[in-house]
Enzyme design. Sequence first.
Site, mmCIF file in Angstrom:
data_model
loop_
_atom_site.group_PDB
_atom_site.id
_atom_site.type_symbol
_atom_site.label_atom_id
_atom_site.label_comp_id
_atom_site.label_asym_id
_atom_site.label_seq_id
_atom_site.Cartn_x
_atom_site.Cartn_y
_atom_site.Cartn_z
ATOM 1 C CB ILE A 19 3.784 -7.992 5.261
ATOM 2 C CG1 ILE A 19 2.246 -7.977 5.265
ATOM 3 C CG2 ILE A 19 4.327 -8.554 6.553
ATOM 4 C CD1 ILE A 19 1.635 -9.356 5.404
ATOM 5 N N GLY A 20 3.217 -5.106 3.389
ATOM 6 C CA GLY A 20 2.879 -4.678 2.040
ATOM 7 C C GLY A 20 2.341 -3.261 2.021
ATOM 8 N N GLY A 22 0.398 -0.626 -0.664
ATOM 9 C CA GLY A 22 -0.279 -0.487 -1.943
ATOM 10 C C GLY A 22 -0.782 0.919 -2.159
ATOM 11 N N GLY A 23 -1.388 1.141 -3.318
ATOM 12 C CA GLY A 23 -1.891 2.459 -3.642
ATOM 13 C C GLY A 23 -3.078 2.864 -2.800
ATOM 14 C CB ALA A 25 -5.104 -0.790 1.782
ATOM 15 C CG ASP A 136 -6.035 -4.278 -10.110
ATOM 16 O OD1 ASP A 136 -5.457 -4.125 -11.211
ATOM 17 O OD2 ASP A 136 -5.561 -3.863 -9.048
#
Length: 714
Positions: A19-20, A22-23, A25, A136
């Site tokens: 579902i996602g 990222g840089g 994980a 972040d």
Amino acid sequence: MDQYIGKKIEGRYLVNELIGVGGMANVYKATDVTDGKTVAVKVLREEFCDNEEFLRRFKNESKAIAMLSHPNIIRVYDVCFSHKMQVIVMEYVDGISLKEYLEEQSPLSWKETLHFITQVLRALSHAHSKGIVHRDIKPQNVMLLPNAQIKITDFGIARFARSEARTLTDRAFGSVHYISPEQARGEHTDQRADLYSSGVMMYEMLTGQLPFDADSPVSVALKQIEMDPPAPRSINPSIPEGLEEITMRALQKDPEQRYQSADEMLADIERFKADPSVRFEYDYLTDSEAEGARCRRTILNLKKGKKPLASEEGKRPPVRRTPIHSRTEKERRHAKKREETEDSRPVRRYEEERPARRERGSSGRLPREDYQEESGGSVLMALAGITAAFVVISIVFIGAMLYLNNPLEKVPDVLVPDFRGLQYDAVTSAEEYSSFTFEVEDNQYNDLYERGEIISQKPKEGTKVKPNSVVRLVVSNGTKVVKMPNLIGLEETEAYYQLAQLDLEYQKVEIFSDQAAGTVVATEPGYDSEIPASTIVKVHVSMGPENKIVDVPNLKGMSIDAARAQLESIGLEIGGISYVASDEPRDTVLSQDPAPTSQMSTGGFVNLNVSAGEGQSNMITLHIALPEEVTDVVKLQAMFDGKILSEERLQPSTARFWKPTFQGSGTAKIFILYNDFLYQTYEVNFSTGAYTLVEDNSENVTGPTAAAGSQATP
């Protein structure tokens, strides 16, 4: 296909879908097979798994993050570390990121902006109190639920996204549009960096654009360090001045000039919400050190060859010229007559000087230079006459106006009183306020002011204005009263959504209950209560049954029914029942597992060995195949002559077979029940040890409660 989809992580989390990405994980939607709960599983990328120092710090930080508990922070349920992978198991949120919302809706209204940023700051206040700095904060890390509640993700992970050398690389600045100047410089950061990032988010929500943008991350970072952003009101003039001040204070380059804590920023937001006309006049606006810093930046830019801003060059304002008004009919007649008189003069002079002209030449003309002198002088004289006439008429006109109207008479200014808290009708009808003109700018619900009372005003009290000046007022509608809905039995997120629709806030209270985990079991105040909007409603949410530690009782010598009642009274259940040959009466408990006085958690199972009665000597074990796709725990029973011979609870996908053992003589028909559904029927011959399947309904079983409407009692 992704290597984790369809696999179990740590033997517990069944991965369903990606579902996602990222840089650092990937995030998966997964199911916790122990309780069926949907979770989000974050798996770190392989390139981060070889750095031992990174892994050590990540593990320690993950434990700290798991301690956070706040409605606006994604909960961390579990962390798993091994030599192959590092996993964080988190609360699953079915929503969108705030960035996705902004791409569709920005710019937001100032009220909606405050609704979101207030939740962000409350979450940061909680995290900062635990010593955790996010580092972040950005809309991509803020999830938005359908009930307008937000949840912040990735707490504590971003701090490790920088390399140890702290170089200005793309990886270091994946969120460069939101980082603080000190982060851009690679310096030490504290909680004030999160407040700067929150200011960037406020700026983006209010204006629809970022404070700084450029073609490369490095260029954006340099702008974060060196440049001041445009004032939000220069982009969106509808932004209230007080809210612009809050935003710009959060965006100060110097951390000492920013808000020092999330609570301090929240306090100013609450002041603004109470009075949207408030002005803060922060110290940094006139602080000498800030002026010095601005001067140093200007000098540095000049040394670098950069052109100063136009506002710093001291340009002279343009000169305004007064337009000439049209002349009256009388003025035109007077000017015409004067022009005719002036024009006749050179003609007479020409006739008088005719003899002399004959001497000058046969052409009868004056020399060119003499003619120009004569005609030019006449024009100048005509213009002078016109000007003189205009001045005279103007003086007469102005004098008449002064006499009749006396506009230069000095009218004293009046002070604007403080109208806040007074009734609007009383103010507008009072003779003492007749020198003001009142306009209602807005009507708002307000808990602090009764219906009809004035909440705020423009201009402020104490301001000097001319008589009959307009005073704009915000008038209260009083306290908004709503009826408390019935939330009992709803899933908690649905309950929160209904409360948000009524402008009610909530406080989650987790309790043990027989209701399913995540279900609302009670509210304070209760259903149908009339309460003011913005009231905080306590929502009691079930955590499921409480698992207490109890002592296992001694069941030897009891009948099965008596043993069952004894166990259920303390929160335990009968697990498996095995019949063995014995001289004791049938269904008498001979032994148990666990043994008496052992300690167990409530909800556990106790296995029993019971007497099969006299004449039972031979033993048979059945091998009963179970549906492989069923992952939940189910109840299996074996019955003979209306009585339970064996009973057990297990997970079909793991066990694959149920193997009950029976003792007896002769032949018998044994019925197998699956969650009270007739699953299979066997004929058993105890003399030969053979058994035959005579009825099979296993194809009708599709889940743990399959064929619930087709239950059968043999």
